[in-house]
Design an enzyme around this catalytic site. Structure first.
Site, PDB file in Angstrom:
ATOM      1  N   SER A   1      34.265  37.685  36.012  1.00 38.14           N
ATOM      2  CA  SER A   1      35.452  37.404  36.833  1.00 38.14           C
ATOM      3  C   SER A   1      35.599  35.910  37.089  1.00 38.14           C
ATOM      4  O   SER A   1      34.648  35.236  37.480  1.00 38.14           O
ATOM      5  CB  SER A   1      35.359  38.142  38.166  1.00 38.14           C
TER       6      SER A   1
ATOM      7  N   HIS B   1      38.745  36.872  44.589  1.00 38.65           N
ATOM      8  CA  HIS B   1      37.752  37.857  45.022  1.00 38.65           C
ATOM      9  C   HIS B   1      36.320  37.401  44.755  1.00 38.65           C
ATOM     10  O   HIS B   1      35.377  37.949  45.327  1.00 38.65           O
ATOM     11  CB  HIS B   1      38.020  39.226  44.380  1.00 38.65           C
TER      12      HIS B   1
ATOM     13  N   ASP C   1      45.190  36.534  43.153  1.00 40.15           N
ATOM     14  CA  ASP C   1      43.743  36.581  42.944  1.00 40.15           C
ATOM     15  C   ASP C   1      43.232  35.300  42.288  1.00 40.15           C
ATOM     16  O   ASP C   1      42.417  35.335  41.366  1.00 40.15           O
ATOM     17  CB  ASP C   1      43.342  37.801  42.106  1.00 40.15           C
TER      18      ASP C   1
END
Length: 402
Positions: A237, A129, A159
């Site tokens: 992230s 993402h 992911d």
């Protein structure tokens, strides 16, 4: 002139002698006390102005380290992990391009995240993402240099994405080693390094708060996630979750928060998943997962009512591919064609076939459940598929295909 007797003279002398002795004793004690106070002040000034260690009481000494540096063992461990790993954490910035009313290319959005260098050739692992729909990717290193990044492979189901940049020939890159998930325990110390709010290579610490968490993000369910209370914020992230030896045990992925900032509930993709996915992405540019060659439709209460089925969840097997392993193993598709949707947007589906309700004892209620149950399976693996057929459950052994 007044005369005194001998006794009076003797008594007066004794009283004067006693008074004198008392005065001398008092002055001696004051002098000793002053000397003592002067000694303490002198030592304090000496310690404060010199390199000597200031004396401490037992009550304070219990908080100090045995190490000569003055750091506690926990602090030393944090410092060592940071010094070992921080230069292997990169800042990733992305831009997405679009077109304005005049069909001129313009930047429509931008984002940032973190990543870990896992190979001296410039391979970086991050979250899918972080780089989703990116037109340009820039990878910034600890020394301030920046390089264009390109996507080697990306996998929505886990992911995870692998990027690559081309470092100069004489550059020695720091890398982060993959650890293991098999020995992880709730309560174990963990360390996160990333770039929250563009603050590069920020380190936070915490513990493992939970293991094996199934977390849904959009239409994807990622199983076996690591839950941690280490502060994870926007920009973290894709960064590494490390054990106390500096080995990667997870990839920081998401947080649960009403404000968008850390609330002590963060999640990381386990390194056991990352190792398998990264290996395939580097070799093939995609993840080679085992599949069941069927066409599926989400079961709903509306479809169940129409078909008079007793269950309204699971995945309806609309069609089974000819000569596939699924067909050979006995999986059945439907034989009643209906148009599903509205007059302007519909599809033809087939009812009356099997409804998949579980794979390897993992409940399958939605398409996300279905893909999640097969996420770690490879072509050639055999799975047990539970189906609803003719009013009862049956279990089929099905061989997965590429």
């Amino acid at each position: 002139m007044k005369l005194y007797s001998g006794k009076q003279v003797l008594l007066t002398g004794l009283l004067c002698a006693a008074a004198g002795a008392g005065l001398v004793f008092y002055l001696f004690r004051q002098s000793a006390a002053d000397d003592k106070n002067t000694g303490i002040n002198a030592k304090a000034e000496d310690y404060l102005s010199s390199d000597a260690a200031f004396p401490i009481t037992d009550a304070v000494s219990q908080f100090t380290s045995n190490d000569s540096s003055g750091y506690t063992k926990d602090e030393l461990q944090n410092i060592q992990v940071y010094e070992k790993c921080n230069e292997a954490v990169v800042n990733i910035t992305t831009q997405t391009m679009g077109y304005n009313w005049f069909y001129e290319p313009v930047i429509t959005s931008s984002g940032s995240g973190s990543g870990s260098i896992i190979d001296v050739r410039g391979y970086v692992v991050t979250n899918y993402h972080v780089i989703k729909n990116a037109s340009t990717i820039t990878i910034s290193l600890a020394d301030g240099t920046s390089y264009d990044g390109r996507i080697i492979g990306q996998d929505k189901e886990s992911d995870i994405a692998v990027l690559k940049f081309d470092p100069p020939e004489n550059m020695e890159l720091r890398t982060i080693n993959f650890g293991e998930n098999s020995g992880l325990k709730v309560g174990q110390k963990v360390i996160a390094i990333g770039n929250p709010f563009a603050l590069e290579r920020t380190m936070t610490t915490g513990i493992i708060s939970g293991l094996g968490r199934p977390i849904q993000e959009d239409d994807v369910i990622i199983r076996n996630m690591i839950q941690t209370d280490a502060a994870i914020n926007p920009g973290n992230s894709g960064g590494p979750l490390l054990d106390s030896s500096g080995n990667m045990i997870g990839i920081n992925t998401m947080i649960y928060s009403s404000s968008g900032s850390s609330s002590g509930v963060g999640f990381a993709v386990p390194v056991s998943t990352a190792k398998r996915v990264v290996n395939d992405l580097i070799k093939y540019g995609k993840v080679n997962r085992g599949t069941i060659k069927v066409s599926l439709v989400q079961n709903t209460s509306r479809i169940a009512s129409y078909s008079k089925s007793k269950i309204s969840t699971g995945m309806i097997v609309s069609q089974v591919s000819k000569n596939s392993q699924a067909e050979k193993c006995g999986l059945k598709g439907g034989d009643q064609a209906i148009k599903y949707g509205n007059a302007f947007n519909y599809q033809t589906i087939y009812l009356g076939g099997d409804i998949i309700t579980a794979i390897n004892n993992i409940t399958v209620s939605t398409l996300a459940d279905y893909y999640s149950a097969l996420e770690d399976k490879s072509p050639g693996d055999q799975v047990k598929v539970t189906v609803w057929r003719d009013g009862k459950y049956q279990v089929l052994d099905i061989l997965l295909e590429e």
